[in-house]
Design a protein around this motif. Structure first.
Motif, PDB file in Angstrom:
ATOM      1  N   MET A   1       0.855  -1.198   0.000  1.00 22.84           N
ATOM      2  CA  MET A   1       0.000   0.000   0.000  1.00 22.84           C
ATOM      3  C   MET A   1       0.888   1.244   0.000  1.00 22.84           C
ATOM      4  O   MET A   1       1.754   1.396   0.838  1.00 22.84           O
ATOM      5  CB  MET A   1      -0.907   0.018   1.229  1.00 22.84           C
ATOM      6  N   THR A   2       0.639   2.162  -0.932  1.00 25.98           N
ATOM      7  CA  THR A   2       1.447   3.375  -1.001  1.00 25.98           C
ATOM      8  C   THR A   2       0.967   4.387   0.023  1.00 25.98           C
ATOM      9  O   THR A   2      -0.145   4.293   0.552  1.00 25.98           O
ATOM     10  CB  THR A   2       1.356   3.992  -2.407  1.00 25.98           C
ATOM     11  N   ILE A   3       1.826   5.369   0.289  1.00 24.30           N
ATOM     12  CA  ILE A   3       1.469   6.425   1.248  1.00 24.30           C
ATOM     13  C   ILE A   3       0.264   7.207   0.750  1.00 24.30           C
ATOM     14  O   ILE A   3      -0.636   7.552   1.519  1.00 24.30           O
ATOM     15  CB  ILE A   3       2.671   7.366   1.455  1.00 24.30           C
ATOM     16  N   ARG A   4       0.221   7.474  -0.536  1.00 27.13           N
ATOM     17  CA  ARG A   4      -0.881   8.255  -1.115  1.00 27.13           C
ATOM     18  C   ARG A   4      -2.213   7.533  -0.922  1.00 27.13           C
ATOM     19  O   ARG A   4      -3.211   8.134  -0.521  1.00 27.13           O
ATOM     20  CB  ARG A   4      -0.609   8.496  -2.601  1.00 27.13           C
ATOM     21  N   LYS A   5      -2.227   6.221  -1.198  1.00 32.45           N
ATOM     22  CA  LYS A   5      -3.467   5.458  -1.043  1.00 32.45           C
ATOM     23  C   LYS A   5      -3.900   5.401   0.419  1.00 32.45           C
ATOM     24  O   LYS A   5      -5.080   5.485   0.745  1.00 32.45           O
ATOM     25  CB  LYS A   5      -3.274   4.041  -1.588  1.00 32.45           C
ATOM     26  N   LEU A   6      -2.925   5.236   1.308  1.00 33.54           N
ATOM     27  CA  LEU A   6      -3.238   5.190   2.733  1.00 33.54           C
ATOM     28  C   LEU A   6      -3.846   6.512   3.197  1.00 33.54           C
ATOM     29  O   LEU A   6      -4.849   6.543   3.921  1.00 33.54           O
ATOM     30  CB  LEU A   6      -1.969   4.893   3.534  1.00 33.54           C
ATOM     31  N   PHE A   7      -3.251   7.601   2.770  1.00 33.35           N
ATOM     32  CA  PHE A   7      -3.727   8.923   3.170  1.00 33.35           C
ATOM     33  C   PHE A   7      -5.152   9.164   2.666  1.00 33.35           C
ATOM     34  O   PHE A   7      -6.017   9.649   3.398  1.00 33.35           O
ATOM     35  CB  PHE A   7      -2.775   9.985   2.614  1.00 33.35           C
ATOM     36  N   ILE A   8      -5.399   8.802   1.398  1.00 29.56           N
ATOM     37  CA  ILE A   8      -6.734   8.987   0.818  1.00 29.56           C
ATOM     38  C   ILE A   8      -7.766   8.129   1.544  1.00 29.56           C
ATOM     39  O   ILE A   8      -8.886   8.567   1.828  1.00 29.56           O
ATOM     40  CB  ILE A   8      -6.717   8.656  -0.692  1.00 29.56           C
ATOM     41  N   LEU A   9      -7.381   6.892   1.871  1.00 31.68           N
ATOM     42  CA  LEU A   9      -8.297   5.983   2.562  1.00 31.68           C
ATOM     43  C   LEU A   9      -8.697   6.524   3.932  1.00 31.68           C
ATOM     44  O   LEU A   9      -9.869   6.498   4.312  1.00 31.68           O
ATOM     45  CB  LEU A   9      -7.637   4.607   2.710  1.00 31.68           C
ATOM     46  N   GLU A 180       6.021  -5.851   6.250  1.00 32.16           N
ATOM     47  CA  GLU A 180       5.160  -5.778   5.073  1.00 32.16           C
ATOM     48  C   GLU A 180       4.967  -4.346   4.581  1.00 32.16           C
ATOM     49  O   GLU A 180       4.548  -4.132   3.447  1.00 32.16           O
ATOM     50  CB  GLU A 180       3.800  -6.410   5.386  1.00 32.16           C
ATOM     51  N   VAL A 181       5.192  -3.348   5.458  1.00 36.31           N
ATOM     52  CA  VAL A 181       5.112  -1.943   5.051  1.00 36.31           C
ATOM     53  C   VAL A 181       6.365  -1.237   5.526  1.00 36.31           C
ATOM     54  O   VAL A 181       7.034  -1.681   6.478  1.00 36.31           O
ATOM     55  CB  VAL A 181       3.859  -1.240   5.625  1.00 36.31           C
ATOM     56  N   SER A 182       6.660  -0.133   4.883  1.00 34.81           N
ATOM     57  CA  SER A 182       7.877   0.600   5.231  1.00 34.81           C
ATOM     58  C   SER A 182       7.661   1.465   6.472  1.00 34.81           C
ATOM     59  O   SER A 182       6.529   1.725   6.897  1.00 34.81           O
ATOM     60  CB  SER A 182       8.301   1.487   4.053  1.00 34.81           C
ATOM     61  N   LEU A 183       8.763   1.925   7.038  1.00 35.73           N
ATOM     62  CA  LEU A 183       8.708   2.811   8.199  1.00 35.73           C
ATOM     63  C   LEU A 183       8.024   4.122   7.845  1.00 35.73           C
ATOM     64  O   LEU A 183       7.296   4.695   8.662  1.00 35.73           O
ATOM     65  CB  LEU A 183      10.130   3.078   8.704  1.00 35.73           C
TER      66      LEU A 183
END
Length: 226
Positions: A1-9, A180-183
């Motif tokens: 999951m990208t940062i952009r998608k996480l933020f939008i979600l 599974e996700v970055s810092l």
């Protein structure tokens, strides 16, 4: 999951909660309870008591003015024993027994109707001032009640948004621990969660301020009014 998608979600989640909660604000207005708040404010608020006291004082002055009719009359009597002689230098009355007299102060008698009218006008003026303040006080109670409901619902929105953000952040923490996700993704989620928590605390503070402002008018805690 990208940062952009996480933020939008996370933003969409908070927006949906906010929209759903806003739809319930009007339905949360309790009209009978609001009317009780207004009546309590009329009974308690000191400035309203001041206007009411002035009204009652002006009303009492009407009775005082009417009493001037009695004050304009002066009745007197005199008693001369029957054993006294008709001619008496010390008590030169020609009739023995009781003698009565009435004096009328014409100036006061004719002035009294104007005094009564003036007192009535002062009472009407004081009564209108009380009614005007009742309208203003009722409006102020309504405004503070609506503001309290607004912040109460806003707190609900912020609390749900915080819970959603925290749930998402906790989920990312487990994924981060598993690699599974970055810092960077996990840190961004924590920042959003902390921001949501800060918004929640601010809404809670504003809700408490609005609650206290409403209670100040009534002299009672909202929990005591049923």
């Amino acid at each position: 999951m990208t940062i952009r998608k996480l933020f939008i979600l996370m933003l969409l989640s908070a927006f949906c909660v906010h929209a759903n909660a806003q739809d319930d604000i009007t339905s949360n207005i309790n009209t009978p309870l609001l009317e009780k708040y207004i009546e309590l404010a009329k009974e308690y608020y000191p400035k309203r008591k001041m206007f009411k006291a002035s009204e009652l004082s002006a009303k009492a002055k009407i009775g005082v003015a009417k009493a001037s009719y009695v004050e304009s009359l002066n009745a007197s009597y005199f008693y001369r024993p029957d054993s006294r002689s008709i001619i008496d230098v010390v008590n030169p009355y020609s009739v023995n027994g009781f003698q009565f007299g009435v004096n009328l102060n014409l100036g006061m008698f004719f002035r009294t109707p104007y005094l009564v009218k003036q007192a009535r006008e002062e009472y009407n003026s004081a009564s209108f001032q009380t009614k005007e303040y009742d309208i203003l006080l009722a409006s102020e109670v309504r405004q503070r009640y609506y503001e309290y409901l607004q912040w109460q619902m806003n707190l609900k929105v912020k609390n749900e948004a915080y819970i959603d953000n925290k749930t998402a952040s906790d989920g990312l923490r487990f994924k981060f621990e598993k690699g599974e996700v970055s810092l960077d993704v996990y840190t961004k989620a924590k920042v959003l969660t902390n921001s949501a928590h800060s918004d929640k605390l601010e809404s809670e503070l504003n809700m408490l301020r609005a609650k206290e402002a409403l209670e100040t008018l009534m002299g009672k805690k909202l929990e005591e009014v049923k």
